[in-house]
Design a protein around this motif. Structure first.
Motif, PDB file in Angstrom:
ATOM      1  N   THR A 104      25.785  25.262 -37.916  1.00 53.83           N
ATOM      2  CA  THR A 104      25.960  23.832 -38.142  1.00 53.83           C
ATOM      3  C   THR A 104      26.336  23.592 -39.594  1.00 53.83           C
ATOM      4  OG1 THR A 104      24.286  23.419 -36.445  1.00 53.83           O
ATOM      5  CG2 THR A 104      24.855  21.577 -37.882  1.00 53.83           C
ATOM      6  N   ILE A 105      27.559  23.132 -39.811  1.00 52.22           N
ATOM      7  CA  ILE A 105      28.129  23.005 -41.152  1.00 52.22           C
ATOM      8  C   ILE A 105      28.387  21.539 -41.454  1.00 52.22           C
ATOM      9  CG2 ILE A 105      30.155  23.564 -42.573  1.00 52.22           C
ATOM     10  CD1 ILE A 105      30.379  26.110 -40.718  1.00 52.22           C
ATOM     11  N   TRP A 106      27.983  21.093 -42.652  1.00 48.02           N
ATOM     12  CA  TRP A 106      28.255  19.722 -43.077  1.00 48.02           C
ATOM     13  C   TRP A 106      29.698  19.596 -43.557  1.00 48.02           C
ATOM     14  CZ3 TRP A 106      24.656  17.018 -41.139  1.00 48.02           C
ATOM     15  CH2 TRP A 106      23.302  17.362 -41.220  1.00 48.02           C
ATOM     16  N   THR A 107      30.343  18.535 -43.134  1.00 42.36           N
ATOM     17  CA  THR A 107      31.674  18.187 -43.624  1.00 42.36           C
ATOM     18  C   THR A 107      31.650  16.701 -43.994  1.00 42.36           C
ATOM     19  OG1 THR A 107      32.505  17.558 -41.428  1.00 42.36           O
ATOM     20  CG2 THR A 107      32.757  19.869 -42.088  1.00 42.36           C
ATOM     21  N   SER A 108      32.740  16.204 -44.546  1.00 36.49           N
ATOM     22  CA  SER A 108      32.791  14.775 -44.854  1.00 36.49           C
ATOM     23  C   SER A 108      33.109  13.949 -43.617  1.00 36.49           C
ATOM     24  CB  SER A 108      33.819  14.495 -45.951  1.00 36.49           C
ATOM     25  OG  SER A 108      35.107  14.917 -45.548  1.00 36.49           O
ATOM     26  N   ASP A 276      30.696  34.327 -39.192  1.00 37.61           N
ATOM     27  CA  ASP A 276      30.275  35.480 -39.994  1.00 37.61           C
ATOM     28  C   ASP A 276      31.450  36.191 -40.662  1.00 37.61           C
ATOM     29  OD1 ASP A 276      27.579  35.209 -39.615  1.00 37.61           O
ATOM     30  OD2 ASP A 276      27.465  36.614 -37.933  1.00 37.61           O
ATOM     31  N   ILE A 277      32.622  36.130 -40.037  1.00 36.14           N
ATOM     32  CA  ILE A 277      33.769  36.873 -40.580  1.00 36.14           C
ATOM     33  C   ILE A 277      34.861  35.965 -41.119  1.00 36.14           C
ATOM     34  CG2 ILE A 277      33.325  38.826 -39.039  1.00 36.14           C
ATOM     35  CD1 ILE A 277      35.696  37.885 -37.325  1.00 36.14           C
ATOM     36  N   LEU A 278      34.802  34.675 -40.837  1.00 39.86           N
ATOM     37  CA  LEU A 278      35.866  33.751 -41.223  1.00 39.86           C
ATOM     38  C   LEU A 278      35.843  33.495 -42.734  1.00 39.86           C
ATOM     39  CD1 LEU A 278      38.007  32.127 -39.577  1.00 39.86           C
ATOM     40  CD2 LEU A 278      36.447  30.171 -39.726  1.00 39.86           C
ATOM     41  N   PRO A 279      36.976  33.576 -43.407  1.00 36.87           N
ATOM     42  CA  PRO A 279      37.010  33.275 -44.838  1.00 36.87           C
ATOM     43  C   PRO A 279      36.740  31.790 -45.082  1.00 36.87           C
ATOM     44  CG  PRO A 279      38.964  34.515 -44.173  1.00 36.87           C
ATOM     45  CD  PRO A 279      38.280  34.073 -42.912  1.00 36.87           C
ATOM     46  N   PRO A 280      36.276  31.451 -46.285  1.00 41.91           N
ATOM     47  CA  PRO A 280      36.012  30.044 -46.583  1.00 41.91           C
ATOM     48  C   PRO A 280      37.297  29.246 -46.764  1.00 41.91           C
ATOM     49  CG  PRO A 280      35.647  31.374 -48.525  1.00 41.91           C
ATOM     50  CD  PRO A 280      35.909  32.328 -47.402  1.00 41.91           C
ATOM     51  N   PHE A 281      37.125  27.929 -46.749  1.00 40.51           N
ATOM     52  CA  PHE A 281      38.223  26.988 -46.947  1.00 40.51           C
ATOM     53  C   PHE A 281      38.186  26.461 -48.384  1.00 40.51           C
ATOM     54  CE2 PHE A 281      39.036  22.206 -46.147  1.00 40.51           C
ATOM     55  CZ  PHE A 281      40.295  22.271 -46.711  1.00 40.51           C
ATOM     56  N   THR A 283      36.302  26.631 -52.115  1.00 35.13           N
ATOM     57  CA  THR A 283      35.521  27.592 -52.890  1.00 35.13           C
ATOM     58  C   THR A 283      34.998  26.943 -54.168  1.00 35.13           C
ATOM     59  OG1 THR A 283      37.568  28.384 -53.920  1.00 35.13           O
ATOM     60  CG2 THR A 283      36.756  29.599 -52.008  1.00 35.13           C
ATOM     61  N   GLY A 284      33.941  27.513 -54.720  1.00 32.07           N
ATOM     62  CA  GLY A 284      33.350  26.962 -55.927  1.00 32.07           C
ATOM     63  C   GLY A 284      31.884  27.324 -56.011  1.00 32.07           C
ATOM     64  N   GLY A 285      31.069  26.339 -56.409  1.00 33.70           N
ATOM     65  CA  GLY A 285      29.649  26.592 -56.556  1.00 33.70           C
ATOM     66  C   GLY A 285      28.904  26.507 -55.245  1.00 33.70           C
ATOM     67  N   ALA A 301      27.499  31.914 -43.434  1.00 35.82           N
ATOM     68  CA  ALA A 301      27.460  30.523 -42.958  1.00 35.82           C
ATOM     69  C   ALA A 301      25.999  30.089 -42.842  1.00 35.82           C
ATOM     70  CB  ALA A 301      28.160  30.412 -41.612  1.00 35.82           C
ATOM     71  N   PRO A 302      25.716  28.812 -43.030  1.00 33.56           N
ATOM     72  CA  PRO A 302      26.665  27.714 -43.234  1.00 33.56           C
ATOM     73  C   PRO A 302      27.092  27.510 -44.677  1.00 33.56           C
ATOM     74  CG  PRO A 302      24.464  26.834 -43.017  1.00 33.56           C
ATOM     75  CD  PRO A 302      24.333  28.310 -42.800  1.00 33.56           C
ATOM     76  N   GLN A 303      26.340  28.069 -45.661  1.00 35.26           N
ATOM     77  CA  GLN A 303      26.641  27.780 -47.063  1.00 35.26           C
ATOM     78  C   GLN A 303      28.034  28.245 -47.473  1.00 35.26           C
ATOM     79  OE1 GLN A 303      23.588  28.927 -46.099  1.00 35.26           O
ATOM     80  NE2 GLN A 303      22.454  27.035 -46.553  1.00 35.26           N
ATOM     81  N   ARG A 304      28.553  29.267 -46.811  1.00 38.28           N
ATOM     82  CA  ARG A 304      29.892  29.776 -47.132  1.00 38.28           C
ATOM     83  C   ARG A 304      30.954  28.665 -47.058  1.00 38.28           C
ATOM     84  NH1 ARG A 304      32.987  34.918 -45.204  1.00 38.28           N
ATOM     85  NH2 ARG A 304      30.899  35.754 -45.058  1.00 38.28           N
TER      86      ARG A 304
END
Length: 441
Positions: A104-108, A276-281, A283-285, A301-304
């Motif tokens: 579960t990932i937060w988005t805008s 688990d294997i998907l690259p991030p969109f 990047t940063g802190g 994930a999810p922090q990634r």
């Protein structure tokens, strides 16, 4: 023998919603207790943005009053409490749609969620070509000749990101057409979704037609092709019980502002083995483990997928909204909105010069109806209704290709939610019946 009580049995034990209960629910929504142009407001634009109950407003206010701090970054008391509230909210939303906590990932909003998937797949293609990351990324990579399939009824948010992914990778974008009733041509879908399909993305429920798509059949098509399946749940998560695991989709997105929460918060669900294997969109802190001047390693994930300072208060408020919907009963809400939707469509179809899009009266749909008034532009219809205190949506509803397929440039859309009564619908229908006479059409 003791009877085990579950949320499902509790909901079945609750009576069906009626106008009396809805009037009590309406008291929870301060914005609805006002007059517009001298008349009691009838809000029928929840398909665009829903209103907020007091419990949601107070949850966000309480966060700022009692525990405002950055999450995951401090050891002080407020930072710990803020982090707990933020991650508790994640668990609440995971439970709300049957997902795992790490999935579960937060988005805008849902739009960002769909772009996240699209750009992450672009990065997977790049990483695989350079031998970076997990070896399984080659299965997610796209190449010229691969196909991405959407439907003809998609919101732009579930169309344009895939157009851009096709452009970046050389893949081909295809679509499943609709028939004149607003239903997908599944006979053609079986020929379109095939061995070259890498992504199948579709809406659960159309924001224009009100059509509820056959998710299980579409998922089965995607599975037979070995494709990733992406579900736009913006018009379903707020209105009916959703179980992403049972539906077996790979990704799902929805927005908070359509389900009683503030703007600026949404959710992306993704299967753990893919995340688990998907690259991030972005990047940063906050989404890294180790950083040197040459490279970085990323958290799981999810922090990634959550770079930078997050939407903390909005996440807390979204959890309060999910709790409000759960306590009211999503199955009950869905049935009530279905009744209101049928009342709208039946009434609109009886008015001369009105063309209703999507399933006809008596056919299943969500609680919205988009329609065209012969000889009158949708914007004029909307202004006329507003003069009667009735708020609706006008335009192409971010679905230009769908309107073009139906021979229209714009329509008027009324969309109901749990705080609408049959009287709201009747006032709306009475006003619509006077539109053509007012404009002398």
């Amino acid at each position: 023998m003791a009877v085990v009580t579950t949320p499902a049995t509790l909901e079945r034990a609750l009576p069906a919603m009626d106008d009396a209960e809805v009037l009590r629910i309406r008291n929870d929504f301060p914005v609805l207790n006002q007059t517009v142009n001298g008349q009691q407001l009838v809000y029928l634009d929840s398909g665009a943005t829903s209103q907020n109950p007091l419990s949601v407003i107070e949850a966000e206010q309480e966060f700022y009053e009692q525990r405002n701090a950055a999450v995951h970054r401090g050891a002080h008391h407020l930072a710990v409490e803020a982090t707990e509230a933020f991650e508790d909210a994640r668990q609440t939303l995971a439970d709300f749609v049957g997902a795992g906590y790490e999935e579960t990932i937060w988005t805008s909003n849902a739009t960002e969620g769909l772009n996240l998937i699209s750009y992450a797949l672009s990065n997977a293609t790049l990483w695989a070509a350079q031998g970076r990351g997990d070896a399984r990324l080659k299965d997610l990579a796209l190449k010229p000749g691969d196909e991405i399939v959407v439907t003809e009824m998609e919101h732009h948010a579930n169309l344009i990101p895939w157009q851009e992914l096709a452009f970046r990778t050389g893949a081909v974008l295809r679509f499943i057409p609709i028939d004149d009733t607003g239903s997908l041509r599944l006979d053609q879908a079986r020929d379109i979704v095939g061995p070259r399909t890498k992504v199948l993305a579709f809406t659960h429920a159309s924001n224009v037609l009100g059509t509820i798509n056959p998710v299980r059949e579409l998922v089965a098509l995607g599975r037979s092709a070995g494709a990733l399946v992406v579900l736009d749940a913006c018009q379903s998560a707020p209105h009916l019980a959703l179980d992403v695991k049972a539906l077996d989709v790979d990704f799902a997105v929805f927005s908070g502002h359509k389900m009683l929460a503030p703007t600026g918060i949404g959710v992306l669900y993704g299967k753990q083995e893919i995340l688990d294997i998907l690259p991030p969109f972005l990047t940063g802190g906050s989404m890294i483990t180790t950083v040197t001047m040459e490279r970085a390693e990323y958290l799981p994930a999810p922090q990634r997928f959550e770079a930078g300072t997050q939407r903390i208060s909005q996440a807390v408020a979204l959890a309060a909204a999910a709790n409000y919907l759960t306590e009211t009963g999503l199955d009950r809400i869905h049935r009530w909105e279905g009744e209101l939707g049928q009342r709208m469509v039946t009434g609109l179809e009886s008015i001369a010069g009105i063309r209703v899009l999507g399933p006809a009266a008596g056919k299943e749909r969500i609680g919205l109806a988009a329609f065209d008034v012969e000889g009158i532009h949708a914007h004029d219809v909307g202004q006329f209704l507003d003069s009667r205190g009735i708020a609706v949506r006008v335009g192409h509803h971010c679905a230009q290709p769908l309107h073009r397929r139906l021979g229209l440039t714009a329509t008027t859309r009324a969309s109901a939610y749990l705080y609408n009564t049959t009287d709201d619908v009747d006032r709306f229908l009475d006003a619509v019946s006077g539109v053509r006479a007012y404009f002398r059409a």
